[in-house]
Enzyme design. Sequence first.
Site, PDB file in Angstrom:
ATOM      1  N   LYS A  38     -35.374  25.296  58.274  1.00 46.59           N
ATOM      2  CA  LYS A  38     -35.472  24.393  57.118  1.00 46.59           C
ATOM      3  C   LYS A  38     -34.108  23.760  56.838  1.00 46.59           C
ATOM      4  CE  LYS A  38     -39.179  26.849  54.724  1.00 46.59           C
ATOM      5  NZ  LYS A  38     -40.173  25.771  54.801  1.00 46.59           N
ATOM      6  N   ARG A  77     -49.376  31.120  57.836  1.00 45.74           N
ATOM      7  CA  ARG A  77     -50.738  31.180  58.388  1.00 45.74           C
ATOM      8  C   ARG A  77     -50.836  32.246  59.472  1.00 45.74           C
ATOM      9  NH1 ARG A  77     -50.503  24.958  59.722  1.00 45.74           N
ATOM     10  NH2 ARG A  77     -49.227  25.179  57.878  1.00 45.74           N
TER      11      ARG A  77
HETATM   12  N1  BES Z   1     -43.216  28.583  52.679  1.00 49.78           N
HETATM   13  C1  BES Z   1     -43.471  27.331  53.234  1.00 49.78           C
HETATM   14  C2  BES Z   1     -44.280  26.392  52.351  1.00 49.78           C
HETATM   15  C3  BES Z   1     -43.659  25.934  51.059  1.00 49.78           C
HETATM   16  C4  BES Z   1     -42.819  24.835  51.058  1.00 49.78           C
HETATM   17  C5  BES Z   1     -44.001  26.522  49.867  1.00 49.78           C
HETATM   18  C6  BES Z   1     -42.288  24.391  49.872  1.00 49.78           C
HETATM   19  C7  BES Z   1     -43.467  26.081  48.676  1.00 49.78           C
HETATM   20  C8  BES Z   1     -42.615  25.007  48.679  1.00 49.78           C
HETATM   21  C9  BES Z   1     -44.253  27.470  54.549  1.00 49.78           C
HETATM   22  O1  BES Z   1     -44.040  28.612  55.273  1.00 49.78           O
HETATM   23  C10 BES Z   1     -43.841  26.320  55.398  1.00 49.78           C
HETATM   24  O2  BES Z   1     -42.695  26.260  55.737  1.00 49.78           O
HETATM   25  N2  BES Z   1     -44.781  25.447  55.710  1.00 49.78           N
HETATM   26  C11 BES Z   1     -44.483  24.304  56.493  1.00 49.78           C
HETATM   27  C12 BES Z   1     -45.644  24.041  57.389  1.00 49.78           C
HETATM   28  C13 BES Z   1     -45.419  22.899  58.330  1.00 49.78           C
HETATM   29  C14 BES Z   1     -44.336  23.251  59.324  1.00 49.78           C
HETATM   30  C15 BES Z   1     -46.718  22.584  58.999  1.00 49.78           C
HETATM   31  C16 BES Z   1     -44.255  23.129  55.548  1.00 49.78           C
HETATM   32  O3  BES Z   1     -44.952  23.024  54.533  1.00 49.78           O
HETATM   33  O4  BES Z   1     -43.361  22.340  55.804  1.00 49.78           O
HETATM   34 ZN    ZN Z   2     -42.399  28.457  56.644  1.00 47.77          ZN
END
Ligand code: BES
Ligand code: ZN
Length: 499
Positions: free
Chosen positions: A278, A352
């Site tokens: 991230k 997931r």
């Molecule tokens: N924990 C995050 C989702 C999230 C993001 C929750 C911001 C709350 C606030 C999750 O594990 C994630 O990183 N999801 C990715 C999925 C994508 C790579 C398909 C996302 O949302 O960017």
């Molecule tokens: Zn994630």
Amino acid sequence: MHIGAVQGSLTEHSCDVLIVNLFEGVESPGGGTGAVDRALSGAISDVIKRDEFQGKLGDTIVIRDCRGIQADRVVVVGLGKRESFGPPEIMRAAARAIRTCQQLKAKWVAGILHGAGVGGIEPFDCARATALGTALGAYEHTRLKTENRKSNNIESFEIVEISADKLPDIERGIGRAELVSEAVLYARDLVNEPSNVVTPEYLASAARDIAERSGMECRILDRAGIESAGMGLLAAVARGSAVEPRFIELKHTSANAGKTIALVGKGITFDSGGYSLKRSEGMYWMKDDMAGAAAVLAAMRAVPQIKPPVNLLALIPATENMIGGNAIHPGDVFTSLDGKTVEVNNTDCEGRLILSDAVAYAVDRKVDAIIDLATLTGACVGALGRQISGILGTDDELIERLIAAGDACGEKLWRLPLHEGYGDLIKGHTADIKADGGSEGGAIIGALFIKNFVGDVPWAHIDLSSSVTKKDVDLARKGAVGAGAGTLVEYLASHCDSE
Ligand code: BES
Ligand code: ZN
Ligand code: ZN
């Protein structure tokens, strides 16, 4: 803060601060507020006349000269427009009023039952919303501040009601609010703690604690246990972390149970994204990625008081998602508990992955329904913002009940379509299915991925996009809002009302 109800008159009740209310546009207050106004020789009518206060929802004004009543100060809170007034507005007004009392450094607070008079709402609902808004609004996470930790502590809040026959309903409403607020605040505490405190083992010990207090069964798997159980997806995500993962299982068996419901909570105690790293900006919020786990633990903790006539199987896959020499790489393929091969093209899809193993575990235990809660996708935040969680799934009735449970405690859930047309987006290239990036329709794609593992068990998935607020809102200060916990408690309590 103790919350209770007493029979008596607002003008004769002695306290540090007395809360009364006013609808927008009212020039001469009636009911309890009117009685207080008369005892104060028209002090409230005066501020209305001078246009210092219009009764807008959540606005407050402090009356400091309180000769004529037994309170040191009066806080008047606006209820907003009468046409758009209901329990959610009561909660917001109560939250703002109690915060004003905190600023006044009050210890003993009393107040009117919002909405029961001209508002025309049932005393039970008024009391539940007044007490819940008060408890949630007053919350602040101060454990890690060494100064002024207790400065805002209000000792007690009493609802003062003149008519004795309303008191039993009011007390029932307060009781329900207490059950819900305890769960929500417990979840907030867990989410607000940093990831160097709330580790997977910390969640496991919280589960053990709940089990010990209630006589539930508790089983915890460590890294070796997770691997040998065949939870290949959870084990894969955990590979990059030096901090030990846990798979947490809590089982409640009810004496008069029919069905078994599985509650599954995402327990990522820190989500760096893994090698699909991230951005550093805002990454610190990813300590909240165990909000699903917090909601499930909070609900299980409330079960001995709720006594729902159902068996419950709480499952929490818990790990960090990190980088390191042993971490998984984009493109790696792993095998799930139920034998499916999964291509992990984006390691930030860890939610997931770990949920799917847990859901497959629940299916294997022959549960009758599965509810999973997870901070799964940024896309859900994009779609619904930070005050609404997404809900998707295969069972209309389950979803409707969960939405109603959320409505009862001010947690808004909005159903999103589980659109099968997007199924192609999770078809694997080298494996059966893939976990991949992309924000378009992301909340739906995340849910479709999990659907692969639920078989024909009725299932609802709650994307807890609103688990955290980045600015103060009426019902929560910046940080965790505790979303999901209240919904689960109200949902379990609804089994007692209807079965
Ligand atoms: N924990 C995050 C989702 C999230 C993001 C929750 C911001 C709350 C606030 C999750 O594990 C994630 O990183 N999801 C990715 C999925 C994508 C790579 C398909 C996302 O949302 O960017
Ligand atoms: Zn994630
Ligand atoms: Zn995550």
